[in-house]
Design a protein around this motif. Structure first.
Motif, PDB file in Angstrom:
ATOM      1  N   ARG A   1     -36.331 -15.724 -48.893  1.00  0.00           N
ATOM      2  CA  ARG A   1     -35.344 -14.850 -48.261  1.00  0.00           C
ATOM      3  C   ARG A   1     -35.172 -13.556 -49.058  1.00  0.00           C
ATOM      4  O   ARG A   1     -35.099 -12.469 -48.483  1.00  0.00           O
ATOM      5  CB  ARG A   1     -34.008 -15.590 -48.162  1.00  0.00           C
ATOM      6  N   LEU A   2     -35.145 -13.692 -50.387  1.00  0.00           N
ATOM      7  CA  LEU A   2     -35.000 -12.514 -51.231  1.00  0.00           C
ATOM      8  C   LEU A   2     -36.207 -11.599 -51.102  1.00  0.00           C
ATOM      9  O   LEU A   2     -36.065 -10.365 -51.058  1.00  0.00           O
ATOM     10  CB  LEU A   2     -34.816 -12.958 -52.692  1.00  0.00           C
TER      11      LEU A   2
ATOM     12  N   THR B   1     -38.112 -11.257 -48.478  1.00  0.00           N
ATOM     13  CA  THR B   1     -38.023 -10.601 -47.168  1.00  0.00           C
ATOM     14  C   THR B   1     -37.073  -9.411 -47.206  1.00  0.00           C
ATOM     15  O   THR B   1     -37.347  -8.348 -46.648  1.00  0.00           O
ATOM     16  CB  THR B   1     -37.553 -11.613 -46.120  1.00  0.00           C
ATOM     17  N   LEU B   2     -35.924  -9.602 -47.901  1.00  0.00           N
ATOM     18  CA  LEU B   2     -34.963  -8.503 -47.999  1.00  0.00           C
ATOM     19  C   LEU B   2     -35.519  -7.330 -48.784  1.00  0.00           C
ATOM     20  O   LEU B   2     -35.252  -6.170 -48.466  1.00  0.00           O
ATOM     21  CB  LEU B   2     -33.669  -9.014 -48.649  1.00  0.00           C
TER      22      LEU B   2
ATOM     23  N   VAL C   1     -37.734  -4.699 -46.782  1.00  0.00           N
ATOM     24  CA  VAL C   1     -37.105  -3.769 -45.837  1.00  0.00           C
ATOM     25  C   VAL C   1     -36.970  -2.405 -46.483  1.00  0.00           C
ATOM     26  O   VAL C   1     -36.356  -2.268 -47.547  1.00  0.00           O
ATOM     27  CB  VAL C   1     -35.726  -4.295 -45.392  1.00  0.00           C
TER      28      VAL C   1
END
Length: 421
Positions: free
Chosen positions: A212-213, A215-216, A219
């Motif tokens: 998740r980290l 993926t962030l 961005v």
């Protein structure tokens, strides 16, 4: 993914290994505590045998009258404690040794007791450090006693391992009044399985969090135009193209710092105007005041420092006086006195909060008893800096010792260093 699996398997192996090591350590300590009291008595008996060349089969008729009491005490100890027993009281043994074996009790029995019970620095009997002079040979009774002691220790360890193995592999069930022994499923420990499951879920959550980290972080932030009041910003047209969030945070922090400096500047301006302080050409600063050429002098005095007093909590100490110790490094608590008595030989300065303190010999006390019988009054709690001299007139304390309340006795942790004068 392969690295994650390798890390997971390694963690399981480390947990299992540490669990096994902790179990072996606890079993070793438990076995040691079952044998250590008997070991103290067994080694003391071995010293008596090496000293007098006695044994359980020694002919009693060969004992002289002077050694009759020693022989009776030896026989009593040998008959009662030569074989392993877990039910014994060392204080009772000390009382038995007081009949004919006072010096052995002070120098041998108490030293073994200090090493194997009071200090608790070892957890087995293969490294017993204290070796009396009469028992230094390889074929001494001390060597034989250590072999017997280690044999009992190893026997207890073997029994402990068998109990643990049986508890894991065999389940006992009763049916129709008959006791059936059923072979259990080997290798399953539900406690460990729960720990493994918790560890697996923890690793899984960490993997999801890292994904998740990542993926962030992928961005890309939008372009933001921030007005910059710095010199660089003005030279480039007044606007900077900031593409990273870290740079935005840095500029915001600088803006906050500038605001705080402006506030401080305004506050200082108000202080100067309220005191009617003017600085003109030709004024010269002198110390803490500014001298004007017009003759109007005003001084700015530094504010007086505020004195803050910190009260240090007082450590309550009291003095305790002792007569002679009743055994090696020990004073009886009932012999302690808050005031000095004619029989007092030692004084301790004790912290009431920790029951610890310094202990010293009272140099002004009546030391005639101590000088006449140093093995009773001095050697148990003192170390000599010079050799004992029967013609000595007094004693000088070179370095104080350390004493602490342990149960019902005051125990000397470090002996007092004295010198005969």
């Amino acid at each position: 993914m392969r690295n994650i699996l390798i890390g997971f398997i390694t963690s399981l192996l480390l947990i299992n290994s540490s669990y096994g090591q902790e179990t072996n350590k606890n079993d070793s300590i438990a076995a040691f505590k079952k044998v250590n009291k008997w070991a103290v008595v067994k080694l003391t008996i071995a010293y008596m045998e090496d000293l007098r060349d006695w044994s359980s089969n020694f002919d009693k008729k060969k004992i002289s009258k002077d050694q009759k009491q020693e022989w009776e005490t030896y026989k009593k100890l040998n008959d009662g404690y030569s074989k392993f027993t877990n039910d014994l009281n060392l204080d009772s043994v000390a009382k038995i040794l007081s009949k004919g074996w006072e010096e052995t009790r002070a120098k041998i029995f108490q030293t073994y007791r200090l090493e194997l019970i009071d200090s608790v620095k070892i957890k087995h009997f293969k490294t017993v450090g204290f070796t009396p002079e009469k028992t230094m040979t390889n074929n001494s009774n001390r060597t034989k006693a250590l072999e017997v002691i280690n044999s009992h220790y190893d026997k207890l360890m073997t029994e402990k391992r068998k109990e643990l193995s049986n508890a894991r592999s065999i389940e006992v069930s009763s049916q129709n009044g008959k006791l059936d022994v059923i072979q259990g499923r080997k290798g399953i420990d539900w406690g460990q399985m729960i720990l493994y499951a918790l560890l697996f879920f923890s690793i899984l959550l960490n993997i999801l969090f890292l994904r998740r980290l990542r993926t962030l972080l992928k961005v890309k932030p939008q372009k933001t135009y921030v007005s910059s009041k710095s010199e660089v910003g003005r030279n480039s047209g007044g606007w900077n193209d900031i593409e990273r969030e870290g740079q935005i945070n840095t500029i915001n922090e600088q803006k906050n710092i500038i605001k705080e400096l402006n506030k401080e500047n305004k506050r200082l301006s108000k202080v100067i105007s309220s005191n009617n302080i003017q600085v003109k050409e030709g004024d010269h600063p002198t110390g803490n005041r500014i001298t004007s050429s017009t003759g109007n002098d005003r001084s700015i005095e530094d504010s007086k420092p505020i004195k803050v007093e910190f009260k240090v909590p007082e450590i309550k100490k009291n003095f305790i006086y002792f007569p002679s110790p009743f055994e090696e490094r020990r004073f009886a608590i009932e012999d302690a006195s808050p005031v000095e008595k004619p029989t007092s030989l030692y004084v301790a300065n004790v912290n009431e909060n920790t029951n610890k303190g310094d202990i010293s010999l009272i140099e002004t006390a009546d030391l005639s008893r101590a000088l006449n019988s140093p093995n009773i009054y001095l050697e148990t709690v003192c170390e000599y800096e010079n050799a004992y001299n029967s013609d000595a007139k007094g004693i000088k304390v070179v370095e104080v010792g350390e004493v602490v309340l342990d149960g019902e006795d005051w125990v000397v942790k470090s002996k007092i260093k004295i010198k005969f004068i």
